[in-house]
Scaffold this motif. Structure first.
Motif, PDB file in Angstrom:
ATOM      1  N   UNK A  21       0.829  -1.213   0.000  1.00  0.00           N
ATOM      2  CA  UNK A  21       0.000   0.000   0.000  1.00  0.00           C
ATOM      3  C   UNK A  21       0.860   1.258   0.000  1.00  0.00           C
ATOM      4  N   UNK A  22       1.897   1.279   0.823  1.00  0.00           N
ATOM      5  CA  UNK A  22       2.770   2.458   0.893  1.00  0.00           C
ATOM      6  C   UNK A  22       3.522   2.655  -0.418  1.00  0.00           C
ATOM      7  N   UNK A  23       3.992   1.563  -1.000  1.00  0.00           N
ATOM      8  CA  UNK A  23       4.715   1.652  -2.272  1.00  0.00           C
ATOM      9  C   UNK A  23       3.800   2.150  -3.387  1.00  0.00           C
ATOM     10  N   UNK A  24       2.548   1.679  -3.380  1.00  0.00           N
ATOM     11  CA  UNK A  24       1.615   2.109  -4.415  1.00  0.00           C
ATOM     12  C   UNK A  24       1.290   3.588  -4.283  1.00  0.00           C
ATOM     13  N   UNK A  25       1.150   4.062  -3.053  1.00  0.00           N
ATOM     14  CA  UNK A  25       0.881   5.492  -2.837  1.00  0.00           C
ATOM     15  C   UNK A  25       2.032   6.333  -3.387  1.00  0.00           C
ATOM     16  N   UNK A  26       3.264   5.919  -3.089  1.00  0.00           N
ATOM     17  CA  UNK A  26       4.428   6.634  -3.609  1.00  0.00           C
ATOM     18  C   UNK A  26       4.504   6.526  -5.128  1.00  0.00           C
ATOM     19  N   UNK A  27       4.192   5.352  -5.663  1.00  0.00           N
ATOM     20  CA  UNK A  27       4.243   5.151  -7.116  1.00  0.00           C
ATOM     21  C   UNK A  27       3.242   6.052  -7.837  1.00  0.00           C
ATOM     22  N   UNK A  97      12.370  -0.703   0.934  1.00  0.00           N
ATOM     23  CA  UNK A  97      11.460  -1.421   0.043  1.00  0.00           C
ATOM     24  C   UNK A  97      10.372  -0.520  -0.505  1.00  0.00           C
ATOM     25  N   UNK A  98       9.811   0.329   0.355  1.00  0.00           N
ATOM     26  CA  UNK A  98       8.770   1.269  -0.089  1.00  0.00           C
ATOM     27  C   UNK A  98       9.318   2.208  -1.150  1.00  0.00           C
ATOM     28  N   UNK A  99      10.491   2.774  -0.864  1.00  0.00           N
ATOM     29  CA  UNK A  99      11.089   3.708  -1.824  1.00  0.00           C
ATOM     30  C   UNK A  99      11.413   3.020  -3.145  1.00  0.00           C
ATOM     31  N   UNK A 100      11.999   1.818  -3.057  1.00  0.00           N
ATOM     32  CA  UNK A 100      12.413   1.116  -4.274  1.00  0.00           C
ATOM     33  C   UNK A 100      11.223   0.730  -5.141  1.00  0.00           C
ATOM     34  N   UNK A 101      10.222   0.077  -4.542  1.00  0.00           N
ATOM     35  CA  UNK A 101       9.050  -0.330  -5.324  1.00  0.00           C
ATOM     36  C   UNK A 101       8.273   0.886  -5.820  1.00  0.00           C
ATOM     37  N   UNK A 159      -0.994  -2.533  -9.757  1.00  0.00           N
ATOM     38  CA  UNK A 159      -1.133  -2.886  -8.346  1.00  0.00           C
ATOM     39  C   UNK A 159      -0.945  -4.389  -8.134  1.00  0.00           C
ATOM     40  N   UNK A 160      -1.520  -5.188  -9.015  1.00  0.00           N
ATOM     41  CA  UNK A 160      -1.384  -6.641  -8.890  1.00  0.00           C
ATOM     42  C   UNK A 160       0.077  -7.066  -9.044  1.00  0.00           C
ATOM     43  N   UNK A 161       0.762  -6.466 -10.017  1.00  0.00           N
ATOM     44  CA  UNK A 161       2.173  -6.801 -10.231  1.00  0.00           C
ATOM     45  C   UNK A 161       3.019  -6.332  -9.043  1.00  0.00           C
ATOM     46  N   UNK A 162       2.740  -5.125  -8.547  1.00  0.00           N
ATOM     47  CA  UNK A 162       3.485  -4.597  -7.400  1.00  0.00           C
ATOM     48  C   UNK A 162       3.302  -5.479  -6.170  1.00  0.00           C
ATOM     49  N   UNK A 163       2.069  -5.925  -5.945  1.00  0.00           N
ATOM     50  CA  UNK A 163       1.790  -6.778  -4.782  1.00  0.00           C
ATOM     51  C   UNK A 163       2.643  -8.039  -4.827  1.00  0.00           C
TER      52      UNK A 163
END
Length: 229
Positions: A21-27, A97-101, A159-163
């Motif tokens: 969720x955090x990575x998607x928000x940043x993305x 991990x959040x920053x990278x994704x 989102x599915x791929x990121x998860x």
């Protein structure tokens, strides 16, 4: 069935969900910034946006994760003494991990958003400018609301791929459910049991996500379908 490791793996699943969720928000934020650059009339800004999208999408996710985590940690520890900090700095695996994704999928989302923006009739932006809006006002108040509906299918796919990509962060020591499953599998010598359980959890997360995002897409399409009828 899980030899007493069920609660441990569930804790890892919660961490995995936080990471996703955090990575998607940043993305999403980086994707919007990226598409703003790519659609900018300023040539060097458009070039910068294109370089970001092209380079990041062309490098495997695992390679980027290792480069950013280990390379970033090395750079920080080289720079820290120059500003008077002599202790060794360990990067937090979750934040890394959040920053990278977020950084990786921001590039993918910039392409998704670009395609959505290109599908909006040019007259919409021209009408906003004629009304007296600035370029930023036209972008955020006229184009972005229309872009969201067109981008939802692409955002859903990303989102599915990121998860699923969150599993890669376990290689840098993040104790997500993949990490916990590997520990349990090593301790019990039953890898099939624990990796199958993790696969089922990822399937639950992605299935629930699909239902929610389809509901959002349906909600955003109500007015459009009504107008078409």
């Amino acid at each position: 069935m899980l030899k007493g490791y069920g609660a441990v793996i569930l804790d890892g699943a919660w961490l995995t969900l936080q990471l996703a969720l955090s990575s998607m928000a940043l993305a999403i934020v980086l994707g919007l910034l990226g598409v703003a650059l790519r659609l900018s009339p300023v040539r060097w800004l458009a070039w910068l946006g294109d370089v970001y999208a092209t380079v990041i999408r062309g490098i495997p996710d695992l390679v980027l994760i290792l480069l950013i985590f280990y390379g970033g940690q090395d750079i920080i520890n080289r720079v820290a003494p120059l500003v008077g900090y002599d202790d060794y700095i360990d990067l937090n695996p979750l934040l890394a991990g959040i920053f990278t994704l977020g950084f990786i999928f921001g590039a993918y989302l910039s392409e998704t958003f670009r395609g959505a923006f290109m599908a909006i009739p040019k007259g919409q932006a021209e009408a906003g400018m004629a009304y007296g809006m600035s370029s930023l006002q036209v972008f955020f108040r006229v184009l972005v609301p229309q872009m969201i509906r067109l981008a939802i299918p692409g955002v859903t796919n990303n989102w599915l791929v990121l998860t699923k990509a969150t599993a890669l962060i376990s290689v840098v020591g993040l104790q997500d459910m993949m990490f916990k499953a590997k520990q349990a599998a090593d301790a019990t010598r039953e890898p099939f049991t624990f990796f199958l359980a993790v696969a089922a959890m990822y399937l639950v997360i992605t299935s629930v996500s699909l239902l929610l995002l389809r509901a959002v897409e349906k909600r955003y399409s109500v007015g459009i379908k009504a107008a078409e009828l």
